[in-house]
Motif scaffolding. Structure first.
Motif, mmCIF file in Angstrom:
data_model
loop_
_atom_site.group_PDB
_atom_site.id
_atom_site.type_symbol
_atom_site.label_atom_id
_atom_site.label_comp_id
_atom_site.label_asym_id
_atom_site.label_seq_id
_atom_site.Cartn_x
_atom_site.Cartn_y
_atom_site.Cartn_z
ATOM 1 N N ALA A 71 -28.864 -17.211 -11.172
ATOM 2 C CA ALA A 71 -29.527 -17.302 -9.877
ATOM 3 C C ALA A 71 -30.604 -18.371 -10.038
ATOM 4 O O ALA A 71 -31.650 -18.123 -10.636
ATOM 5 C CB ALA A 71 -30.143 -15.971 -9.480
ATOM 6 N N GLY A 72 -30.315 -19.578 -9.587
ATOM 7 C CA GLY A 72 -31.245 -20.695 -9.782
ATOM 8 C C GLY A 72 -31.404 -20.980 -11.263
ATOM 9 O O GLY A 72 -30.416 -21.176 -11.989
ATOM 10 N N ASP A 73 -32.647 -20.936 -11.731
ATOM 11 C CA ASP A 73 -32.880 -21.160 -13.159
ATOM 12 C C ASP A 73 -32.939 -19.843 -13.936
ATOM 13 O O ASP A 73 -33.295 -19.835 -15.114
ATOM 14 C CB ASP A 73 -34.187 -21.939 -13.369
ATOM 15 N N GLN A 74 -32.660 -18.739 -13.245
ATOM 16 C CA GLN A 74 -32.681 -17.430 -13.906
ATOM 17 C C GLN A 74 -31.270 -17.073 -14.382
ATOM 18 O O GLN A 74 -30.304 -17.292 -13.653
ATOM 19 C CB GLN A 74 -33.132 -16.328 -12.919
ATOM 20 N N PHE A 75 -31.210 -16.496 -15.575
ATOM 21 C CA PHE A 75 -29.921 -16.072 -16.125
ATOM 22 C C PHE A 75 -30.035 -14.589 -16.464
ATOM 23 O O PHE A 75 -30.660 -14.221 -17.459
ATOM 24 C CB PHE A 75 -29.572 -16.906 -17.362
ATOM 25 N N ARG A 76 -29.468 -13.737 -15.596
ATOM 26 C CA ARG A 76 -29.592 -12.294 -15.799
ATOM 27 C C ARG A 76 -28.503 -11.828 -16.765
ATOM 28 O O ARG A 76 -27.321 -12.118 -16.576
ATOM 29 C CB ARG A 76 -29.430 -11.571 -14.460
ATOM 30 N N GLN A 77 -28.918 -11.085 -17.803
ATOM 31 C CA GLN A 77 -27.952 -10.645 -18.821
ATOM 32 C C GLN A 77 -27.655 -9.158 -18.701
ATOM 33 O O GLN A 77 -28.556 -8.361 -18.503
ATOM 34 C CB GLN A 77 -28.531 -10.865 -20.221
ATOM 35 N N GLU A 78 -26.385 -8.803 -18.866
ATOM 36 C CA GLU A 78 -25.982 -7.391 -18.950
ATOM 37 C C GLU A 78 -25.118 -7.232 -20.201
ATOM 38 O O GLU A 78 -24.401 -8.161 -20.576
ATOM 39 C CB GLU A 78 -25.136 -7.002 -17.735
ATOM 40 N N PHE A 79 -25.175 -6.049 -20.792
ATOM 41 C CA PHE A 79 -24.428 -5.822 -22.032
ATOM 42 C C PHE A 79 -23.308 -4.820 -21.799
ATOM 43 O O PHE A 79 -23.493 -3.830 -21.103
ATOM 44 C CB PHE A 79 -25.379 -5.353 -23.133
ATOM 45 N N GLY A 80 -22.138 -5.111 -22.363
ATOM 46 C CA GLY A 80 -20.957 -4.258 -22.191
ATOM 47 C C GLY A 80 -20.512 -3.646 -23.503
ATOM 48 O O GLY A 80 -21.319 -3.405 -24.402
ATOM 49 N N ILE A 81 -19.213 -3.429 -23.618
ATOM 50 C CA ILE A 81 -18.657 -2.701 -24.761
ATOM 51 C C ILE A 81 -18.630 -3.564 -26.038
ATOM 52 O O ILE A 81 -18.664 -4.784 -25.976
ATOM 53 C CB ILE A 81 -17.222 -2.193 -24.466
ATOM 54 N N GLY A 82 -18.530 -2.895 -27.171
ATOM 55 C CA GLY A 82 -18.361 -3.573 -28.450
ATOM 56 C C GLY A 82 -16.931 -4.105 -28.573
ATOM 57 O O GLY A 82 -16.004 -3.588 -27.928
ATOM 58 N N CYS A 83 -16.756 -5.138 -29.381
ATOM 59 C CA CYS A 83 -15.432 -5.745 -29.504
ATOM 60 C C CYS A 83 -15.337 -6.525 -30.816
ATOM 61 O O CYS A 83 -16.336 -6.722 -31.501
ATOM 62 C CB CYS A 83 -15.175 -6.669 -28.316
ATOM 63 N N ARG A 84 -14.124 -6.966 -31.134
ATOM 64 C CA ARG A 84 -13.874 -7.745 -32.364
ATOM 65 C C ARG A 84 -12.987 -8.925 -32.015
ATOM 66 O O ARG A 84 -11.781 -8.750 -31.816
ATOM 67 C CB ARG A 84 -13.153 -6.883 -33.397
ATOM 68 N N PHE A 85 -13.582 -10.079 -31.898
ATOM 69 C CA PHE A 85 -12.823 -11.300 -31.610
ATOM 70 C C PHE A 85 -12.816 -12.202 -32.838
ATOM 71 O O PHE A 85 -13.719 -12.125 -33.676
ATOM 72 C CB PHE A 85 -13.464 -12.057 -30.445
ATOM 73 N N VAL A 86 -11.827 -13.105 -32.918
ATOM 74 C CA VAL A 86 -11.872 -14.130 -33.959
ATOM 75 C C VAL A 86 -13.075 -15.026 -33.648
ATOM 76 O O VAL A 86 -13.490 -15.137 -32.502
ATOM 77 C CB VAL A 86 -10.565 -14.966 -34.024
ATOM 78 N N PRO A 87 -13.660 -15.674 -34.684
ATOM 79 C CA PRO A 87 -14.887 -16.427 -34.451
ATOM 80 C C PRO A 87 -14.691 -17.688 -33.610
ATOM 81 O O PRO A 87 -13.678 -18.373 -33.724
ATOM 82 C CB PRO A 87 -15.356 -16.799 -35.864
ATOM 83 N N LEU A 88 -15.695 -17.951 -32.773
ATOM 84 C CA LEU A 88 -15.807 -19.231 -32.082
ATOM 85 C C LEU A 88 -16.369 -20.209 -33.104
ATOM 86 O O LEU A 88 -17.485 -20.024 -33.598
ATOM 87 C CB LEU A 88 -16.771 -19.086 -30.903
ATOM 88 N N LEU A 89 -15.581 -21.229 -33.461
ATOM 89 C CA LEU A 89 -16.029 -22.213 -34.461
ATOM 90 C C LEU A 89 -16.491 -23.466 -33.732
ATOM 91 O O LEU A 89 -15.938 -23.827 -32.702
ATOM 92 C CB LEU A 89 -14.872 -22.579 -35.395
ATOM 93 N N GLY A 90 -17.514 -24.130 -34.244
ATOM 94 C CA GLY A 90 -17.895 -25.390 -33.610
ATOM 95 C C GLY A 90 -19.391 -25.584 -33.553
ATOM 96 O O GLY A 90 -20.160 -24.817 -34.131
ATOM 97 N N ALA A 91 -19.803 -26.621 -32.825
ATOM 98 C CA ALA A 91 -21.205 -27.052 -32.796
ATOM 99 C C ALA A 91 -22.148 -25.909 -32.430
ATOM 100 O O ALA A 91 -23.201 -25.750 -33.044
ATOM 101 C CB ALA A 91 -21.365 -28.205 -31.821
ATOM 102 N N GLU A 92 -21.783 -25.110 -31.418
ATOM 103 C CA GLU A 92 -22.624 -23.983 -31.010
ATOM 104 C C GLU A 92 -21.991 -22.668 -31.431
ATOM 105 O O GLU A 92 -22.381 -21.602 -30.946
ATOM 106 C CB GLU A 92 -22.845 -24.009 -29.492
ATOM 107 N N GLY A 93 -20.990 -22.736 -32.296
ATOM 108 C CA GLY A 93 -20.333 -21.530 -32.784
ATOM 109 C C GLY A 93 -20.644 -21.336 -34.259
ATOM 110 O O GLY A 93 -21.702 -21.750 -34.749
#
Ligand code: SAH
Length: 225
Positions: free
Chosen positions: A198-220
């Protein structure tokens, strides 16, 4: 009319898929009728190579080559429902993998841009999705940990690999009111996070736990480029 063997097989797969949606997804609380319909429609078994195909409708991730996995159907459903896809919207997906999640998104949104770091996976997914006549998808081979700035902004961003953090570059690519859903946390275990802009605001919500393969890279995570 007499049915061919492959028609019978398709019927059987469709029945397995309906059961998957009832038992693994609707029964666990996913309600959005559009999401459930997309999961009933997309032929998940066709995204799984060879011998493992028989496991397509089981409740777990399955190997797809290049050391990667096709996500568990329930996780695909939860993330897609949470993204709250606008039928007129443009969606960015990070981690094409088999293209299964891409197909689900392409049935719900106007346009999908999907980024994968492995060219082989991207090419295989492109072939599969064009054989399903889904033509509203653009495939990009790149490091998606920085999103896809050239095509921004997006109404929705879905990350299907585990990220160590929410990169500001990715958040900046959200349009006003847009949502990002991503697994964020450790290399082996994460939690789903949803961010709404919302504009410059970034509202965060948290959900369930999970297991994904890793995001690799500059910001991973660090790893072979
Ligand atoms: N959505 C996929 C699941 C893929 S698993 C499916 O339904 O099949 C996660 C994928 O993210 C893998 O294919 C992996 O190669 C890819 N990935 C990991 N890091 C990435 C990055 N920085 N950019 C793009 N793709 C990445």
């Amino acid at each position: 009319m007499v049915k061919s063997g492959s028609d019978n097989l398709d019927d059987r797969r469709a029945a397995e898929r309906s059961r998957m949606v009832e038992d693994q997804i609707a029964a666990r609380g996913v309600r959005d009728p559009r999401v459930l319909e997309a999961l009933r429609t997309v032929p998940r078994h066709r995204f799984i190579p060879g011998a493992d195909r028989a496991e397509a409708y089981e409740d777990r991730p399955v190997a797809i080559g290049c050391g990667q996995t096709i996500s568990q159907p329930y996780m695909v459903a939860v993330m897609t429902e949470w993204l709250d896809v606008d039928p007129a919207g443009r969606i960015l997906e990070i981690g094409t993998g088999s293209g299964y999640q891409t197909a689900v998104l392409a049935r719900l949104a106007r346009h999908v841009i999907t980024v994968e770091r492995h060219r082989d996976l991207s090419d295989a997914a492109r072939k599969m999705l064009s054989s399903l006549a889904l033509d509203n998808i653009e495939f990009v081979v790149a490091d998606g940990s920085l999103g896809c700035p050239g095509r921004a902004p997006y109404d929705g961003i879905l990350v299907t690999a585990g990220a160590p953090r929410l990169a500001q570059a990715l958040l900046d690519q959200l349009d006003e009111g847009g949502k990002l859903v991503a697994p964020v946390g450790g290399r082996d275990e994460q939690r789903l996070v949803r961010v709404t802009r919302a504009g410059d605001q970034f509202r965060q919500e948290f959900g369930i736990g999970c297991r994904f393969v890793p995001l690799l890279g500059a910001e991973g995570w660090p790893g072979t480029p």
